[in-house]
Design a protein around this motif. Structure first.
Motif, PDB file in Angstrom:
ATOM      1  N   UNK A 123       0.856  -1.184   0.000  1.00  0.00           N
ATOM      2  CA  UNK A 123       0.000   0.000   0.000  1.00  0.00           C
ATOM      3  C   UNK A 123       0.890   1.230   0.000  1.00  0.00           C
ATOM      4  N   UNK A 124       0.956   1.933  -1.089  1.00  0.00           N
ATOM      5  CA  UNK A 124       1.871   3.039  -1.263  1.00  0.00           C
ATOM      6  C   UNK A 124       3.018   2.691  -2.176  1.00  0.00           C
ATOM      7  N   UNK A 125       3.154   1.365  -2.444  1.00  0.00           N
ATOM      8  CA  UNK A 125       4.172   0.888  -3.381  1.00  0.00           C
ATOM      9  C   UNK A 125       5.529   1.516  -3.102  1.00  0.00           C
ATOM     10  N   UNK A 126       6.001   1.276  -1.889  1.00  0.00           N
ATOM     11  CA  UNK A 126       7.300   1.813  -1.515  1.00  0.00           C
ATOM     12  C   UNK A 126       8.075   0.827  -0.660  1.00  0.00           C
ATOM     13  N   UNK A 127       9.154   1.309  -0.095  1.00  0.00           N
ATOM     14  CA  UNK A 127       9.971   0.448   0.729  1.00  0.00           C
ATOM     15  C   UNK A 127      10.952   1.235   1.567  1.00  0.00           C
ATOM     16  N   UNK A 128      11.669   0.496   2.407  1.00  0.00           N
ATOM     17  CA  UNK A 128      12.656   1.069   3.313  1.00  0.00           C
ATOM     18  C   UNK A 128      13.925   0.243   3.202  1.00  0.00           C
ATOM     19  N   UNK A 129      15.056   0.914   3.147  1.00  0.00           N
ATOM     20  CA  UNK A 129      16.342   0.239   3.100  1.00  0.00           C
ATOM     21  C   UNK A 129      17.305   0.813   4.120  1.00  0.00           C
ATOM     22  N   UNK A 144      15.830  10.452   3.977  1.00  0.00           N
ATOM     23  CA  UNK A 144      17.205   9.984   3.886  1.00  0.00           C
ATOM     24  C   UNK A 144      17.884  10.294   5.207  1.00  0.00           C
ATOM     25  N   UNK A 145      18.427   9.282   5.840  1.00  0.00           N
ATOM     26  CA  UNK A 145      19.042   9.436   7.159  1.00  0.00           C
ATOM     27  C   UNK A 145      20.474   8.925   7.114  1.00  0.00           C
ATOM     28  N   UNK A 146      21.406   9.733   7.626  1.00  0.00           N
ATOM     29  CA  UNK A 146      22.816   9.380   7.666  1.00  0.00           C
ATOM     30  C   UNK A 146      23.336   9.564   9.086  1.00  0.00           C
ATOM     31  N   UNK A 147      24.242   8.681   9.521  1.00  0.00           N
ATOM     32  CA  UNK A 147      24.847   8.826  10.846  1.00  0.00           C
ATOM     33  C   UNK A 147      26.248   8.254  10.825  1.00  0.00           C
ATOM     34  N   UNK A 148      27.093   8.773  11.703  1.00  0.00           N
ATOM     35  CA  UNK A 148      28.455   8.293  11.806  1.00  0.00           C
ATOM     36  C   UNK A 148      28.957   8.392  13.232  1.00  0.00           C
ATOM     37  N   UNK A 149      29.853   7.496  13.602  1.00  0.00           N
ATOM     38  CA  UNK A 149      30.337   7.444  14.976  1.00  0.00           C
ATOM     39  C   UNK A 149      31.795   7.029  15.004  1.00  0.00           C
ATOM     40  N   UNK A 150      32.570   7.692  15.865  1.00  0.00           N
ATOM     41  CA  UNK A 150      33.936   7.290  16.173  1.00  0.00           C
ATOM     42  C   UNK A 150      33.999   6.919  17.644  1.00  0.00           C
ATOM     43  N   UNK A 151      34.612   5.776  17.935  1.00  0.00           N
ATOM     44  CA  UNK A 151      34.684   5.279  19.311  1.00  0.00           C
ATOM     45  C   UNK A 151      36.134   5.003  19.676  1.00  0.00           C
ATOM     46  N   UNK A 152      36.526   5.461  20.875  1.00  0.00           N
ATOM     47  CA  UNK A 152      37.882   5.215  21.361  1.00  0.00           C
ATOM     48  C   UNK A 152      37.785   4.639  22.768  1.00  0.00           C
ATOM     49  N   UNK A 183      17.032   4.857   4.013  1.00  0.00           N
ATOM     50  CA  UNK A 183      16.178   5.646   3.138  1.00  0.00           C
ATOM     51  C   UNK A 183      14.781   5.049   3.129  1.00  0.00           C
ATOM     52  N   UNK A 184      13.805   5.893   2.954  1.00  0.00           N
ATOM     53  CA  UNK A 184      12.402   5.466   2.879  1.00  0.00           C
ATOM     54  C   UNK A 184      11.730   6.244   1.757  1.00  0.00           C
ATOM     55  N   UNK A 185      10.978   5.546   0.937  1.00  0.00           N
ATOM     56  CA  UNK A 185      10.202   6.195  -0.119  1.00  0.00           C
ATOM     57  C   UNK A 185       8.901   5.432  -0.284  1.00  0.00           C
ATOM     58  N   UNK A 186       7.809   6.092   0.064  1.00  0.00           N
ATOM     59  CA  UNK A 186       6.482   5.493   0.009  1.00  0.00           C
ATOM     60  C   UNK A 186       5.540   6.502  -0.610  1.00  0.00           C
TER      61      UNK A 186
END
Length: 327
Positions: A245-251, A294-302, A273-276
């Motif tokens: 319903x909406x012919x979309x998806x999430x990755x 569109x969602x982006x994230x980054x992390x540095x761990x020490x 990413x999501x497009x519906x």
């Protein structure tokens, strides 16, 4: 001769009976008071000799009637007072005056030992891994609504806020990997801009334990956190979800690992990413229900010893960098 003996015995019997009745017509009277000379009502006055009993009136007076001559043992008892005893011989003209003393009951000492628990209350709820996996493509508030006492406030197909025990917005604190998420406090159209794919743990704290997070946690606390990174290997995951319903998806794609030359340093990058399209019913299409994100994230761990430090390239005050772009 026999007739005279019988008449003599009959006369002796009536004489003794009359004498006995005459000797049991005495009355014992008196007053019962406490140590402050205040009258006591309800004091039980017993004659231990013949088991007769009476009680004092509201003025502390008593009268024990039909008592026989001779030595009598009286007891005076009342709940909360020591039992008193008095011996007297009848007949007598003495009016008794009894002073009752308050009884002191000493019980063994009671010691109460308490152990302080780790949490003020036990009202901490975790969203299970299976539930998170089933609801990966759903907004954060919809995922949390699976917890008892948590609902959601919807103002659109993709805008929802968590409601804890009837409170939301600036009454509910949202911690996104240790950072206060303030976006949902601006208005009804602003929901927590958190990508559920970045969270490995979702929990809700309700009740008195929330006060340790500040006054804005009146309704409760929502905690979104990720697991520490293992720098010894490179791992990743891919999530693909479709919707008819909406012919979309999430990755979603996430990759993490360490640096060989710097064994204590680890990194993680993630994108989803999501497009519906617009949703539709059997009869018509629901306008303005589509979404593209569109969602982006980054992390540095020490890691130093047992401490793990996480840094963001945006500001040193943040331990996680998270971008959300609505397109």
């Amino acid at each position: 001769m026999f007739r005279y003996l019988w008449m003599l015995a009959l006369l002796l019997h009536f004489g003794l009976d009359a004498n006995a009745q005459t000797s049991c017509l005495f009355t014992i009277s008196g007053t019962a008071v406490d140590v402050e000379a205040k009258p006591l009502a309800g004091v039980a006055v017993r004659n231990a000799t013949n088991s007769s009993i009476t009680y004092t009136d509201r003025y502390g007076n008593f009268r024990l009637k039909k008592q026989c001559a001779g030595r009598q043992l009286l007891t005076f008892s009342l709940l909360g007072y020591d039992t008193q005893e008095k011996t007297l011989s009848l007949p007598t003209s003495e009016s008794l005056h009894i002073t009752m003393k308050i009884s002191i009951v000493h019980v063994q000492d009671v010691t109460i030992t308490g152990i302080q628990s780790e949490h003020i209350t036990s009202s901490k709820h975790h969203l299970s891994a299976d539930t998170r996996q089933e609801l990966r493509a759903k907004p954060l508030a919809e995922m949390l609504s699976q917890i008892a006492g948590v609902t959601q406030l919807n103002t659109g197909s993709t805008i929802s806020k968590p409601v804890i025990n009837g409170l939301h917005s600036n009454r509910v604190l949202v911690l996104n990997h240790g950072v206060r998420q303030e976006g949902q406090q601006w208005g009804a159209e602003h929901a927590p801009e958190i990508d559920p794919f970045t969270a490995d743990r979702l929990e809700v704290i309700k009740g008195a334990e929330g006060v340790r997070y500040g006054a804005d946690a009146l309704g409760g606390v929502v905690i979104s956190a990720a697991n520490p990174i293992d720098p010894s290997k490179i791992t990743g995951r891919v999530d693909l979800l479709g919707q008819s319903n909406g012919r979309g998806g999430v990755g979603n794609v996430r990759l993490e690992g360490g640096i060989t030359s710097l064994p204590n340093l680890a990194w993680r990058i993630q994108a989803s990413t999501k497009k519906i399209g617009n949703l539709k019913t059997a009869e018509y299409i629901l306008g303005n229900t589509g979404a593209q994100e569109l969602n982006l994230s980054g992390l540095l761990q020490y890691q130093t010893g047992i401490m793990i430090w996480s840094f963001s390239t945006v500001t040193s005050a943040l331990i996680w960098v998270f971008f959300m772009v609505h397109m």
